[in-house]
Design an enzyme around this catalytic site. Structure first.
Site, short mmCIF file in Angstrom:
data_model
loop_
_atom_site.label_atom_id
_atom_site.label_comp_id
_atom_site.label_asym_id
_atom_site.label_seq_id
_atom_site.Cartn_x
_atom_site.Cartn_y
_atom_site.Cartn_z
CE1 TYR A 24 34.43 33.62 36.17
CE2 TYR A 24 35.91 34.50 33.41
CZ TYR A 24 35.87 33.86 35.45
OH TYR A 24 37.62 33.94 35.97
CB SER A 106 44.34 36.17 37.24
OG SER A 106 44.01 35.65 38.25
CD GLN A 127 44.87 38.55 42.20
OE1 GLN A 127 44.85 37.70 41.10
NE2 GLN A 127 44.24 37.93 43.16
CB THR A 155 42.88 40.07 45.38
OG1 THR A 155 43.07 40.99 44.15
CG2 THR A 155 41.08 40.02 45.43
CE LYS A 254 41.45 44.77 41.90
NZ LYS A 254 40.07 42.90 41.71
CG HIS A 278 36.33 40.65 43.45
ND1 HIS A 278 37.62 40.46 43.68
CD2 HIS A 278 36.28 40.27 42.38
CE1 HIS A 278 38.32 39.33 43.11
NE2 HIS A 278 37.47 39.39 42.15
NE ARG A 281 34.25 38.32 38.55
CZ ARG A 281 33.29 37.62 37.66
NH1 ARG A 281 32.86 38.22 36.96
NH2 ARG A 281 33.18 36.85 37.57
C1 FNR Z 1 37.77 40.08 37.89
N1 FNR Z 1 38.46 40.24 39.05
C2 FNR Z 1 39.61 39.35 39.50
N2 FNR Z 1 39.88 40.20 40.77
C3 FNR Z 1 41.12 39.55 41.12
O1 FNR Z 1 42.05 40.54 42.22
N3 FNR Z 1 41.91 38.28 40.86
C4 FNR Z 1 41.37 38.25 39.86
O2 FNR Z 1 42.04 36.93 39.48
C5 FNR Z 1 39.89 38.83 39.11
N4 FNR Z 1 39.38 37.58 38.87
C6 FNR Z 1 37.65 38.47 38.25
C7 FNR Z 1 37.60 38.15 36.79
C8 FNR Z 1 36.49 38.61 36.00
C9 FNR Z 1 35.50 37.88 34.80
C10 FNR Z 1 36.60 39.33 36.65
C11 FNR Z 1 35.03 40.64 35.42
C12 FNR Z 1 36.73 40.57 37.45
C13 FNR Z 1 38.43 41.83 39.26
C14 FNR Z 1 38.79 43.15 38.78
O3 FNR Z 1 39.76 42.78 38.96
C15 FNR Z 1 38.56 44.02 38.43
O4 FNR Z 1 37.84 43.95 40.28
C16 FNR Z 1 36.96 44.41 38.39
O5 FNR Z 1 36.80 43.85 37.22
C17 FNR Z 1 37.19 46.17 37.57
O6 FNR Z 1 35.33 45.66 37.66
P1 FNR Z 1 35.06 45.97 36.05
O7 FNR Z 1 35.61 47.55 35.68
O8 FNR Z 1 35.61 45.30 35.31
O9 FNR Z 1 33.18 46.30 35.69
#
Ligand code: FNR
Length: 380
Positions: A24, A106, A127, A155, A254, A278, A281
């Site tokens: 995850y 979050s 967020q 976001t 975001k 993101h 993802r």
């Molecule tokens: C996220 N991200 C994310 N963003 C957000 O605005 N709310 C959220 O709840 C989440 N949840 C979340 C869960 C997981 C497991 C990941 C990996 C990412 C996105 C996060 O804020 C961010 O944009 C990315 O993780 C940036 O990329 P890297 O540096 O993790 O590769």
């Protein structure tokens, strides 16, 4: 455990977490091309080495949204981060506070706003995901305001969740009901330290902020279903007015990846944007943040505060993002893995690594302050 690099924490998290949880945190959508490109394109950015300038005093501090920060870094929002370690978001918020950078909670965190505020005396960012129930959103924003969150991160790149095949394969979202639960328990039993520390002593496992909407049944599988049904895919720029009406502080949008959207965000009165896909993802195949950032920086220069995230795995990467035009950088998986591996201490150590690595990169590019990092720091 003491990791030599942030990358080491990923491997430590793989050993520490049940398989479905590691997948995850680690995974992206579809073939994960954007996830990989975020990391690789950023690491491909070459910096311009400069020598024989006095770099004996390097200052990493900066100011974002009137907040003085020890360095231009924040912990970005990670849903369910609280499952990585016992009451994990509280630990991460404390680590960020100890190192003088903001933590972002979050909407879909395990610990609620109130719990994190109780456990961490320093204000943290919040967020927001737009869910359909506006009354609930209003109450959530009021709560965030009451506990003095200084910044709202809104976001906008998740009108619906992307297809993450790893979650299906691991049993997180693929197998419903008892079968899925049995698979996850089986995986947790192969990680006895996590099972005891988080699985048993870390209860309750629920989404602290949205628990009132989910009701008493609020396990992981209910959460994923709830997200699909309750995230509002009809949101447009006009809905920013709703957020503005209920939030007086700075609003940072975001999930911007296009210069036209960056302009619209500025026109709509956003105080900042976060250039982000993101973490690869959502829509696989969109450009990496390192590729998208320079054009956006050109488009909105000076109109709002420009932040970025995606693929940052070192202090050197932070400097690369700043050289591409960002004023601040959010960490994602980098802190989540450290939290899984070593709790609050691990997250603090990640920030120490970032600090040390930024100093080397700044010294060798001849930048003694953060605002001296820019296009001139890039190799031709
Ligand atoms: C996220 N991200 C994310 N963003 C957000 O605005 N709310 C959220 O709840 C989440 N949840 C979340 C869960 C997981 C497991 C990941 C990996 C990412 C996105 C996060 O804020 C961010 O944009 C990315 O993780 C940036 O990329 P890297 O540096 O993790 O590769």
């Amino acid at each position: 455990m003491r990791a030599a690099s942030i990358g080491d924490y990923r491997e430590a998290a793989r050993r520490r977490l049940p398989h479905f949880l590691f997948e995850y945190f680690d995974g992206g959508s579809y073939a994960e091309r954007t996830l990989r490109a975020n990391i690789e394109d950023l690491q491909d950015i070459a910096l311009r080495q400069r020598v024989l300038t006095d770099v004996s005093a390097i200052d990493l501090s900066t100011t974002l949204f009137d907040q003085k920060l020890a360095m231009p870094v924040a912990l970005g929002p990670i849903g369910l981060a609280g499952m990585a370690a016992r009451r994990g978001e509280v630990q991460a918020a404390r680590a960020a506070a100890a190192r003088g950078v903001p933590f972002t909670l979050s909407t879909v965190s395990a610990c609620s706003l109130a719990e994190v505020a109780r456990g961490c005396p320093t204000p943290f960012w919040f967020q927001l995901y737009m869910v359909r129930d506006r009354g609930f959103l209003h109450a959530l924003l009021e709560e965030a305001h009451e506990i003095a969150c200084p910044v709202l991160v809104f976001t906008v790149d998740m009108p619906l969740p992307g297809a993450r095949y790893r979650d299906v394969r691991s049993g997180l979202s693929g197998a419903a009901g008892l079968r899925g639960q049995a698979r996850r328990i089986g995986q947790a039993m192969t990680r006895p330290r996590w099972a005891w520390d988080v699985g048993i002593r870390g209860r309750p496992h629920q989404l602290g902020n949205v628990a009132p909407l989910l009701g008493p049944r609020s396990g992981l599988e209910d959460f994923l279903g709830w997200m699909k049904d309750n995230f509002d895919a009809s949101v447009t720029w006009a809905d920013l007015d709703f957020v503005r009406a209920h939030w007086k502080g700075p609003i940072v949008i975001k999930g911007i990846l296009d210069p036209d959207d960056a302009h619209r965000a500025a026109d709509a009165g956003a105080d900042g944007i976060i250039v982000s896909n993101h973490g690869g993802r959502q829509l696989d195949g969109v450009p990496s943040v390192a590729r998208a950032l320079p054009a956006i920086a050109d488009a909105v220069a000076g109109r709002l505060t420009l932040l970025a995230d995606g693929g940052v795995r070192s202090g050197l990467d932070v400097v690369r993002m700043l050289a591409l035009g960002a004023q601040g950088v959010l960490l994602g998986r980098a802190w989540a893995f450290a939290l899984a591996a070593d709790g609050e201490r691990g997250v603090q150590h990640v920030l120490d690594l970032i600090d040390a690595e930024m100093r080397v990169a700044m010294a060798l590019t001849g930048a003694t302050t953060v605002d001296r990092i820019g296009a001139g720091s890039l190799a031709a």
